[in-house]
Design a protein around this motif. Structure first.
Motif, PDB file in Angstrom:
ATOM      1  N   UNK A 200     -88.810  99.759 164.803  1.00  0.00           N
ATOM      2  CA  UNK A 200     -87.742 100.904 163.736  1.00  0.00           C
ATOM      3  C   UNK A 200     -88.163  99.674 162.643  1.00  0.00           C
ATOM      4  N   UNK A 201     -88.211 100.887 161.222  1.00  0.00           N
ATOM      5  CA  UNK A 201     -88.281 100.398 159.943  1.00  0.00           C
ATOM      6  C   UNK A 201     -87.434 101.098 158.985  1.00  0.00           C
ATOM      7  N   UNK A 202     -86.870 100.238 157.864  1.00  0.00           N
ATOM      8  CA  UNK A 202     -85.740 100.821 156.833  1.00  0.00           C
ATOM      9  C   UNK A 202     -86.555 101.985 156.053  1.00  0.00           C
ATOM     10  N   UNK A 203     -86.949 102.109 155.518  1.00  0.00           N
ATOM     11  CA  UNK A 203     -87.559 103.353 154.770  1.00  0.00           C
ATOM     12  C   UNK A 203     -89.051 104.277 155.228  1.00  0.00           C
ATOM     13  N   UNK A 204     -89.637 105.003 154.525  1.00  0.00           N
ATOM     14  CA  UNK A 204     -90.326 106.089 155.161  1.00  0.00           C
ATOM     15  C   UNK A 204     -91.736 105.583 155.639  1.00  0.00           C
ATOM     16  N   UNK A 205     -92.638 106.167 156.755  1.00  0.00           N
ATOM     17  CA  UNK A 205     -93.066 105.772 156.682  1.00  0.00           C
ATOM     18  C   UNK A 205     -93.055 104.815 157.972  1.00  0.00           C
ATOM     19  N   UNK A 206     -93.777 105.130 159.409  1.00  0.00           N
ATOM     20  CA  UNK A 206     -93.714 104.827 160.733  1.00  0.00           C
ATOM     21  C   UNK A 206     -94.229 104.147 161.218  1.00  0.00           C
ATOM     22  N   UNK A 207     -93.863 102.552 161.749  1.00  0.00           N
ATOM     23  CA  UNK A 207     -94.658 101.396 161.312  1.00  0.00           C
ATOM     24  C   UNK A 207     -95.814 102.387 162.375  1.00  0.00           C
ATOM     25  N   UNK A 208     -97.064 101.349 162.803  1.00  0.00           N
ATOM     26  CA  UNK A 208     -98.697 101.923 163.519  1.00  0.00           C
ATOM     27  C   UNK A 208     -98.199 100.604 164.605  1.00  0.00           C
ATOM     28  N   UNK A 209     -97.554 100.518 165.703  1.00  0.00           N
ATOM     29  CA  UNK A 209     -98.286  99.571 167.273  1.00  0.00           C
ATOM     30  C   UNK A 209     -98.501 100.442 168.038  1.00  0.00           C
ATOM     31  N   UNK A 210     -98.901 100.100 168.740  1.00  0.00           N
ATOM     32  CA  UNK A 210     -99.875 100.507 170.219  1.00  0.00           C
ATOM     33  C   UNK A 210     -98.448 100.931 170.949  1.00  0.00           C
TER      34      UNK A 210
ATOM     35  N   UNK B 154    -107.960 104.194 163.682  1.00  0.00           N
ATOM     36  CA  UNK B 154    -108.156 105.325 164.923  1.00  0.00           C
ATOM     37  C   UNK B 154    -108.821 104.707 166.510  1.00  0.00           C
ATOM     38  N   UNK B 155    -108.845 103.633 166.327  1.00  0.00           N
ATOM     39  CA  UNK B 155    -109.543 103.287 168.141  1.00  0.00           C
ATOM     40  C   UNK B 155    -108.006 103.233 169.134  1.00  0.00           C
ATOM     41  N   UNK B 156    -106.570 102.824 167.852  1.00  0.00           N
ATOM     42  CA  UNK B 156    -105.222 103.134 168.841  1.00  0.00           C
ATOM     43  C   UNK B 156    -104.712 104.397 169.248  1.00  0.00           C
ATOM     44  N   UNK B 157    -105.038 105.178 167.691  1.00  0.00           N
ATOM     45  CA  UNK B 157    -105.065 107.037 168.324  1.00  0.00           C
ATOM     46  C   UNK B 157    -105.942 107.144 169.538  1.00  0.00           C
ATOM     47  N   UNK B 158    -106.927 106.760 169.610  1.00  0.00           N
ATOM     48  CA  UNK B 158    -108.323 107.030 170.325  1.00  0.00           C
ATOM     49  C   UNK B 158    -107.500 106.994 172.154  1.00  0.00           C
TER      50      UNK B 158
ATOM     51  N   UNK C 192    -110.758  93.058 164.213  1.00  0.00           N
ATOM     52  CA  UNK C 192    -109.022  93.290 164.420  1.00  0.00           C
ATOM     53  C   UNK C 192    -109.640  93.904 165.886  1.00  0.00           C
ATOM     54  N   UNK C 193    -110.180  95.438 165.141  1.00  0.00           N
ATOM     55  CA  UNK C 193    -110.592  97.031 166.534  1.00  0.00           C
ATOM     56  C   UNK C 193    -110.615  95.773 167.375  1.00  0.00           C
ATOM     57  N   UNK C 194    -112.007  95.188 166.737  1.00  0.00           N
ATOM     58  CA  UNK C 194    -112.783  94.704 168.068  1.00  0.00           C
ATOM     59  C   UNK C 194    -111.945  93.706 169.314  1.00  0.00           C
ATOM     60  N   UNK C 195    -110.944  92.912 168.512  1.00  0.00           N
ATOM     61  CA  UNK C 195    -109.985  92.327 169.506  1.00  0.00           C
ATOM     62  C   UNK C 195    -109.251  93.389 170.066  1.00  0.00           C
ATOM     63  N   UNK C 196    -108.544  94.249 169.426  1.00  0.00           N
ATOM     64  CA  UNK C 196    -107.773  94.711 169.581  1.00  0.00           C
ATOM     65  C   UNK C 196    -107.666  95.896 170.642  1.00  0.00           C
TER      66      UNK C 196
ATOM     67  N   UNK D 196    -117.266 106.208 163.789  1.00  0.00           N
ATOM     68  CA  UNK D 196    -117.868 105.997 164.939  1.00  0.00           C
ATOM     69  C   UNK D 196    -116.906 106.412 166.394  1.00  0.00           C
ATOM     70  N   UNK D 197    -115.698 105.641 165.878  1.00  0.00           N
ATOM     71  CA  UNK D 197    -114.714 105.214 166.805  1.00  0.00           C
ATOM     72  C   UNK D 197    -114.494 107.266 167.289  1.00  0.00           C
ATOM     73  N   UNK D 198    -113.823 107.755 165.780  1.00  0.00           N
ATOM     74  CA  UNK D 198    -113.696 109.111 166.231  1.00  0.00           C
ATOM     75  C   UNK D 198    -114.896 110.198 166.852  1.00  0.00           C
ATOM     76  N   UNK D 199    -115.704 108.881 166.430  1.00  0.00           N
ATOM     77  CA  UNK D 199    -116.826 110.787 167.717  1.00  0.00           C
ATOM     78  C   UNK D 199    -116.497 110.277 168.974  1.00  0.00           C
ATOM     79  N   UNK D 200    -116.241 108.531 169.361  1.00  0.00           N
ATOM     80  CA  UNK D 200    -116.144 107.950 170.937  1.00  0.00           C
ATOM     81  C   UNK D 200    -115.036 108.480 171.734  1.00  0.00           C
ATOM     82  N   UNK D 201    -113.818 108.965 170.547  1.00  0.00           N
ATOM     83  CA  UNK D 201    -112.836 109.590 171.050  1.00  0.00           C
ATOM     84  C   UNK D 201    -113.098 110.788 171.472  1.00  0.00           C
ATOM     85  N   UNK D 202    -113.707 111.474 170.953  1.00  0.00           N
ATOM     86  CA  UNK D 202    -113.971 112.559 170.873  1.00  0.00           C
ATOM     87  C   UNK D 202    -112.460 113.784 170.078  1.00  0.00           C
ATOM     88  N   UNK D 203    -112.540 112.642 168.850  1.00  0.00           N
ATOM     89  CA  UNK D 203    -110.920 113.218 168.266  1.00  0.00           C
ATOM     90  C   UNK D 203    -111.739 113.975 167.246  1.00  0.00           C
TER      91      UNK D 203
END
Lengths: 605, 76
Positions: free
Chosen positions: A307-317, A347-351, A180-184, A385-392
Motif C-alpha cells: 500500500x502507498x500513502x499517496x495517489x496511485x496504486x503500486x503495480x506489483x503482480x 503490459x506483460x503483468x496485465x496480460x 526486466x519484462x522478459x525476466x519477469x 507486442x505483448x498487448x497483441x500476444x495477450x489479445x488486449x
C-alpha cells in the motif's frame, strides 16, 4: 398461462397513475383488466369485485393519512362479503410498505419504486426477477465490429511510412525495461524456487537503487508498506461476502450508450477494491488502474501486497492479482502502461493476470509523461507486442492536449501509435480527450458551448478511420468544479454528448474531480454514476445537435493532422520528430521527457 | 463496534449557513465539524451568495492505507 381477470381500484380521491401503468402492462400480457375511477367507496369496490367476478384485485393508496385504518377496513369488508378466500389482493402506492401490507392481511404490498413487471409477476403468481438480474451484464468488447479501414488514404499512406521508420529504428535495440519484462515472465512461469531466486537477482541488477534495495535488503520505498497477512485474509472475506450480494445496476438505457469506466488509484489496493466493488454495484462497466507517478519514473517494480500513502496504486503482480480476483466477471479492467519506464513489464503483468485492456501512447508519454522519446518508442514496440500476444486492445490517449498541444498534433501522434499497433497485430482504441483543454481556452472554441469542439474531434476521427473510440479521460475534465451537483452534471452531459456521437466507451470522474484536499470518496463516485445513468435515460435515442462549427473544426483538425504527418515523414524519423516538437512543441507546452534518456541498448547480432 | 467502523471512507456534511461572507462560513463550518468530533476535516465546497453559504465539509474516517474497520468485521 391462464388469463386473469384483474380489477384495479384507487383508494384515493385522484391518484391512479400507477394503476394505469400496471393496467397497460397486464393487457400487454393478455390479461383482462377493469380500472375503477378514483374516489369510489370501499363498499363500491367490493361490489364491483363480485359483479365482475375478478380473480385478483390491485388497490392503490398514495396518501399517507389514515392508511392503516382504511386498508384494514378493506380487508374486513372483503371477508364480510366472503370473497377474501377466492381472490388475491395486492396493495401498492407511496404510502405502502410490504410489512404494513402483510400485517393488514394483504397478499402483497408494493412500495415506492415498484415496477410494472413486479405487479405483473404477482398477478401471474410467479416470482419476480428484477431486470438487473434477468439482463445479466456481459463484458463488452469495444473493438468488436471495427475493421480499421482508413477512409483517408493519404493519412494511411503517411502513417505506413512513419511506422516503417519506427520498426526499422527499433530493430536490434533493447532496454532494461524490455529485459526486466522478459525476466519477469520467466519468474512467473517458473516453478523452480532456486531458479526464481536467481532470476530475482538478475532482475534487481536492472533496477534503480530504490527498487534494488528492496530485492537485496527487503527495504521498502518511502511512503509504501506491505499489507499484513491479516489484512490480506480480511480482504478475501470482504470480497467473498460482497460478491454474494451483488446485483449491479445498469447505467445504459439503450445499446447506443457507451460503456462507462471509472478510474481508481487511491494508493491502497484494498481501498481500490472497495471503490471498484461499490462502482460495480452502481453500474460501472469497467475500471482503469492508475499507478503512482514515481512508478513511471523508476526502473523496476517491487513485489508483494503493497500500500502507498499517496495517489496511485503500486503495480506489483500481487496487487494487480488481488484486484483482478475481486472483479465481477463482466467488469472490463484496464492497466495503464502509457508513459513510463516500465511499459513492457506493465503490459506483460496485465496480460498474465488477465486484464482486458491496456494503454500505450508514445507521443503523450514522451511529450507530457516525462519519458525520453527514444526510450519510450523502443519500450512501446515491445509493450504493444505483448498487448497483441495477450489479445488486449490498448487505447491511445491524447493526454498531451492537457499540456497545451493542439488536438490536430495530438491526434497525429495517436494515429501513428494506432497504426503501429495494427502493424504489430494489436487492436488500438482511439482515445481523444473530451475536455476543456488549454488549446480551446486560448483559442476560444468553447466560449459558447462544450459541444462543438468535442463533436469536431469525433467527426474528424470517424472521417479518417473506422476504429473504436473511447473518450477520456475523464470526460469533462477541467469543466468540473468542487460543487458536486455541478461536477456530476458536467460529467453526465459529456457522457450524453459522447453517447449522442456514437462512441464506444467513456471514462468518468467522481464528483470530487476538482477537489484536491484529500482522497476521492465512494459517495462522490456514486454521484457521477447516478448522474450518467439519469442522463442516458433523459436523452434515450435522441441526439444532441452540434452547430455547423463542429464540422468546420473537424475539417480543420483533419487538415492539420495531414500537415503534421507530412512533416514527420519529411523529417524522416518519428523519434526525431518528437524531439523537434513536430507532434507538440515547447511553445505548445510539450517537453520531450528526460527519464531514461540515453538508456537504449544497441544489440549486435 | 463503533458505527464509524462501517463508514468506508468519510462523512460529508452538507448544509446552508446563514452568514455574512465566505470567511465566516468557513469558520463556522470548521467549528461545526470539530464540534461533531471530526479530526481530519476538509471543506470540499463553499460558496457564499446573499443570505448565506452553501457548504460541504468532509470528515475523513479512513484514508487509503489505514487499517479499515469495515474490512475486519465479520459481517459487512
Amino acid at each position: 398461462m391462464k388469463k386473469k381477470k384483474v380489477l384495479l381500484a384507487p383508494l384515493d380521491p385522484v391518484h391512479d397513475i400507477g394503476l394505469k401503468m400496471i393496467k397497460r402492462g397486464l393487457e400487454q400480457k393478455g390479461h383482462d383488466t377493469l380500472l375503477m375511477p378514483p374516489d369510489y367507496s370501499q363498499e363500491e369496490i367490493i361490489k364491483s369485485i363480485i359483479d365482475n367476478d375478478a380473480d385478483i384485485v390491485l388497490v392503490s393508496r398514495t396518501l399517507g393519512y389514515g392508511v392503516a385504518e382504511i386498508l384494514g377496513k378493506f380487508i374486513d369488508l372483503a371477508e364480510a362479503a366472503e370473497i377474501r378466500d377466492r381472490i388475491k389482493i395486492g396493495i401498492g402506492g407511496m404510502a405502502i410498505r410490504p410489512e404494513l401490507a402483510a400485517e393488514l392481511g394483504f397478499d402483497a404490498g408494493f412500495g415506492p419504486g415498484t415496477t410494472v413487471a413486479e405487479a405483473v409477476a404477482f398477478v401471474e403468481g410467479r416470482k419476480y426477477i428484477p431486470e438487473e438480474t434477468k439482463g445479466k451484464k456481459n463484458k463488452k468488447d469495444i473493438t468488436e465490429g471495427y475493421n480499421y479501414l482508413f477512409h483517408n488514404k493519404k493519412i494511411e499512406k503517411l502513417l505506413d511510412s512513419i511506422v516503417d521508420g519506427i520498426l526499422d529504428y527499433v530493430n536490434n535495440k533493447t532496454t532494461t525495461a524490455i529485459q526486466r519484462a522478459e525476466i519477469r515472465r520467466r519468474i512467473l512461469e517458473s516453478d523452480n524456487e532456486s531458479e526464481i531466486q536467481r532470476l530475482r537477482v538478475d532482475y534487481s541488477k536492472l533496477c534503480d537503487d530504490v527498487i534494488k534495495s528492496f530485492y537485496v535488503s527487503g527495504k521498502y520505498r518511502e511512503k509504501t508498506r506491505p499489507l499484513t497477512s491479516s489484512e490480506v485474509s480480511a480482504l478475501k472475506r470482504y470480497v467473498d461476502e460482497v460478491n454474494s450480494r451483488m446485483n449491479p445496476l445498469r447505467l445504459q438505457h439503450n445499446d447506443k450508450n457507451p460503456v462507462v469506466f471509472i478510474q481508481y488509484g487511491t494508493g491502497c489496493p484494498f481501498m481500490d477494491i472497495a471503490h471498484i466493488k461499490s462502482c460495480e454495484a452502481w453500474g460501472s462497466d469497467g475500471a482503469v488502474h492508475f499507478d503512482p507517478s514515481w512508478g513511471a519514473r523508476t526502473e523496476g517494480f517491487l513485489e508483494g501486497y503493497i500500500t502507498h500513502e499517496e495517489d496511485g496504486s503500486v503495480i506489483t503482480y500481487e496487487n494487480l492479482k488481488s484486484i483482478k480476483m475481486s472483479l465481477a466477471p463482466n467488469t472490463l479492467w484496464q492497466v495503464r502502461a502509457h508513459r513510463g519506464l516500465n511499459t513492457p513489464e506493465t503490459v506483460l503483468l496485465a496480460g498474465k493476470i488477465g486484464a482486458d485492456l491496456t494503454k500505450v501512447n508514445i507521443a503523450y508519454g514522451s511529450l507530457g509523461g516525462g519519458t525520453d522519446p527514444e526510450r519510450l518508442t523502443v519500450d512501446a514496440v515491445a509493450a504493444i507486442k505483448y498487448a497483441a500476444e495477450f489479445n488486449m486492445p490498448f487505447d491511445v490517449v491524447t493526454n498531451e492536449e492537457l499540456c497545451g498541444v493542439p488536438a490536430y498534433k495530438a491526434f497525429a501522434g495517436m494515429l501513428i501509435v494506432s497504426k503501429l499497433g495494427l502493424r504489430l497485430g494489436a487492436k488500438p482504441i482511439l482515445q481523444p480527450l473530451f475536455c476543456y483543454s488549454p488549446e480551446v481556452m486560448v483559442s476560444g472554441q468553447m466560449e459558447d458551448n462544450y459541444v462543438d469542439f468535442n463533436a469536431a474531434k469525433i467527426y474528424c476521427l470517424r472521417n479518417i478511420v473506422n476504429a473504436p473510440i473511447w473518450c477520456g479521460a475523464p470526460i469533462g475534465f477541467l469543466t468540473q468544479t468542487e460543487d458536486r451537483v455541478q461536477s456530476s452534471l458536467m460529467t453526465a452531459l459529456h457522457a450524453s454528448l459522447a453517447s449522442s456521437l456514437g462512441v464506444d466507451g467513456i471514462s468518468i470522474a467522481s464528483s470530487d474531480e476538482a477537489f484536491s484536499g484529500g482522497p476521492i470518496t465512494v459517495p462522490a463516485r456514486i454521484d457521477t454514476l447516478r448522474a450518467t445513468q439519469a442522463s442516458f435515460r433523459f436523452f434515450g435515442q435522441s441526439s444532441i445537435a452540434p452547430t455547423e462549427n463542429a464540422q468546420n473544426w473537424a475539417n480543420e483538425i483533419e487538415e492539420g493532422i495531414e500537415k503534421v504527418l507530412e512533416s514527420v515523414v519529411k523529417n524522416g524519423n518519428f523519434i526525431e520528430a518528437l524531439y523537434q516538437g513536430i507532434l507538440g512543441s515547447r511553445e505548445d507546452g510539450a517537453y520531450p521527457g528526460r527519464a531514461g534518456k540515453n538508456s537504449v541498448i544497441k544489440q549486435f547480432c | 463496534m463503533s458505527i464509524l467502523d462501517k463508514i468506508m471512507d468519510a462523512i460529508d456534511l452538507e448544509t446552508y449557513l446563514v452568514c455574512k461572507d465566505e470567511d465566516e462560513a468557513e469558520k463556522l463550518t470548521k467549528e461545526l465539524m470539530e464540534k461533531f468530533g471530526f479530526k481530519d476535516i476538509s471543506i470540499v465546497f463553499i460558496q457564499h451568495q446573499g443570505p448565506g453559504a452553501r457548504v460541504r465539509a468532509r470528515g475523513y474516517i479512513y484514508k487509503p492505507g489505514d487499517r479499515y474497520g469495515w474490512l475486519f468485521k465479520q459481517s459487512y
